[in-house]
Design a protein around this motif. Structure first.
Motif, PDB file in Angstrom:
ATOM      1  N   TYR A  65     -11.429   3.867   7.445  1.00 34.97           N
ATOM      2  CA  TYR A  65     -10.973   4.716   6.340  1.00 34.97           C
ATOM      3  C   TYR A  65     -10.919   3.966   5.016  1.00 34.97           C
ATOM      4  O   TYR A  65     -10.910   2.733   4.974  1.00 34.97           O
ATOM      5  N   LEU A  66     -10.888   4.764   3.934  1.00 37.64           N
ATOM      6  CA  LEU A  66     -10.600   4.247   2.598  1.00 37.64           C
ATOM      7  C   LEU A  66      -9.082   4.245   2.480  1.00 37.64           C
ATOM      8  O   LEU A  66      -8.434   5.288   2.654  1.00 37.64           O
ATOM      9  N   LYS A  67      -8.512   3.085   2.222  1.00 35.78           N
ATOM     10  CA  LYS A  67      -7.058   2.939   2.180  1.00 35.78           C
ATOM     11  C   LYS A  67      -6.517   3.410   0.828  1.00 35.78           C
ATOM     12  O   LYS A  67      -6.926   2.947  -0.224  1.00 35.78           O
ATOM     13  N   VAL A  68      -5.585   4.361   0.888  1.00 32.69           N
ATOM     14  CA  VAL A  68      -4.949   4.904  -0.308  1.00 32.69           C
ATOM     15  C   VAL A  68      -3.624   4.183  -0.505  1.00 32.69           C
ATOM     16  O   VAL A  68      -2.819   4.087   0.429  1.00 32.69           O
ATOM     17  N   ASP A  69      -3.392   3.666  -1.712  1.00 30.80           N
ATOM     18  CA  ASP A  69      -2.114   3.012  -1.991  1.00 30.80           C
ATOM     19  C   ASP A  69      -0.969   4.010  -1.802  1.00 30.80           C
ATOM     20  O   ASP A  69      -1.013   5.118  -2.352  1.00 30.80           O
ATOM     21  N   PRO A  70       0.057   3.631  -1.052  1.00 24.92           N
ATOM     22  CA  PRO A  70       1.178   4.546  -0.785  1.00 24.92           C
ATOM     23  C   PRO A  70       2.173   4.578  -1.944  1.00 24.92           C
ATOM     24  O   PRO A  70       3.301   4.111  -1.830  1.00 24.92           O
ATOM     25  N   VAL A  71       1.751   5.167  -3.064  1.00 21.77           N
ATOM     26  CA  VAL A  71       2.628   5.242  -4.234  1.00 21.77           C
ATOM     27  C   VAL A  71       3.838   6.113  -3.916  1.00 21.77           C
ATOM     28  O   VAL A  71       3.786   6.994  -3.053  1.00 21.77           O
ATOM     29  N   GLU A  72       4.918   5.876  -4.624  1.00 16.59           N
ATOM     30  CA  GLU A  72       6.198   6.540  -4.360  1.00 16.59           C
ATOM     31  C   GLU A  72       6.090   8.063  -4.352  1.00 16.59           C
ATOM     32  O   GLU A  72       6.653   8.741  -3.491  1.00 16.59           O
ATOM     33  N   GLU A  73       5.357   8.641  -5.316  1.00 14.27           N
ATOM     34  CA  GLU A  73       5.254  10.101  -5.413  1.00 14.27           C
ATOM     35  C   GLU A  73       4.536  10.700  -4.194  1.00 14.27           C
ATOM     36  O   GLU A  73       4.916  11.766  -3.702  1.00 14.27           O
ATOM     37  N   LEU A  74       3.510  10.016  -3.708  1.00 15.65           N
ATOM     38  CA  LEU A  74       2.772  10.484  -2.533  1.00 15.65           C
ATOM     39  C   LEU A  74       3.636  10.405  -1.275  1.00 15.65           C
ATOM     40  O   LEU A  74       3.706  11.356  -0.490  1.00 15.65           O
ATOM     41  N   VAL A  75       4.320   9.301  -1.096  1.00 16.36           N
ATOM     42  CA  VAL A  75       5.193   9.127   0.070  1.00 16.36           C
ATOM     43  C   VAL A  75       6.331  10.142   0.031  1.00 16.36           C
ATOM     44  O   VAL A  75       6.684  10.744   1.056  1.00 16.36           O
TER      45      VAL A  75
END
Length: 173
Positions: free
Chosen positions: A83-93
């Motif tokens: 997979y392409l790793k998506v940064d787990p930014v606060e808004e997404l989490v």
């Protein structure tokens, strides 16, 4: 009927992901490249309106976010998904957590910890996984874009997923 909740990235990022998915993901024709926010769940037709209302409230209470991708990774040895790793930014989490906090539809049905990603290969043999991951990891992946919406999808009888409703993030929406 089966439903799920996802974020679709820009066409540019979808085109990049699809350039690999066509070869390495047997599900590429069933759903465009996406970030899964809530795995597939069953929902009765009469419950869709109340779920939609809940999702509008969650969207209004959530903020747009920046989607950053900097590398290719794998879930090996758990499975051979690349997979392409998506940064787990606060808004997404935070958005992910809101979609799993509550009873009924919003109950916590998570099988795994949330690792935001866009699948580009799955169901590979061990040898194929090793070869593909080795070559793709050498790519210089650097992508950034803004995300201001998520989508409630439903699954058709032929297995394909299609958008039921789109929800814009933010108080002004």
């Amino acid at each position: 009927m089966k439903y799920g909740i996802v974020v679709f990235p820009s066409k540019k990022l979808q085109d990049l992901a699809n350039s690999y998915r066509k070869r390495y993901d047997p599900h590429h024709a069933l759903i465009p490249p996406h970030i899964t926010l809530k795995n597939a769940f069953e929902l009765k037709d009469e419950d869709v309106k109340s779920v939609s209302d809940e999702l509008h409230a969650i969207a209004k209470d959530s903020s747009p976010f920046t989607l950053n991708i900097r590398k290719v990774s794998s879930f090996s040895p758990v499975n051979n998904t690349i997979y392409l790793k998506v940064d787990p930014v606060e808004e997404l989490v935070s958005l992910h957590d809101k979609l799993h906090a509550g009873n009924g539809f919003l109950s916590d049905n998570r099988e795994y910890n949330f690792v935001p990603h866009i699948t580009i290969g799955q169901k590979l043999s061990d040898d194929e996984h090793s070869d593909v991951l080795g070559s793709i990891k050498m790519l210089n992946v650097a992508h950034e874009e803004s995300v201001d919406r998520f989508h409630l999808l439903y699954q058709l009888e032929d297995g394909m997923w299609t958008v039921y409703e789109t929800f814009r993030l933010g108080k002004e929406c």
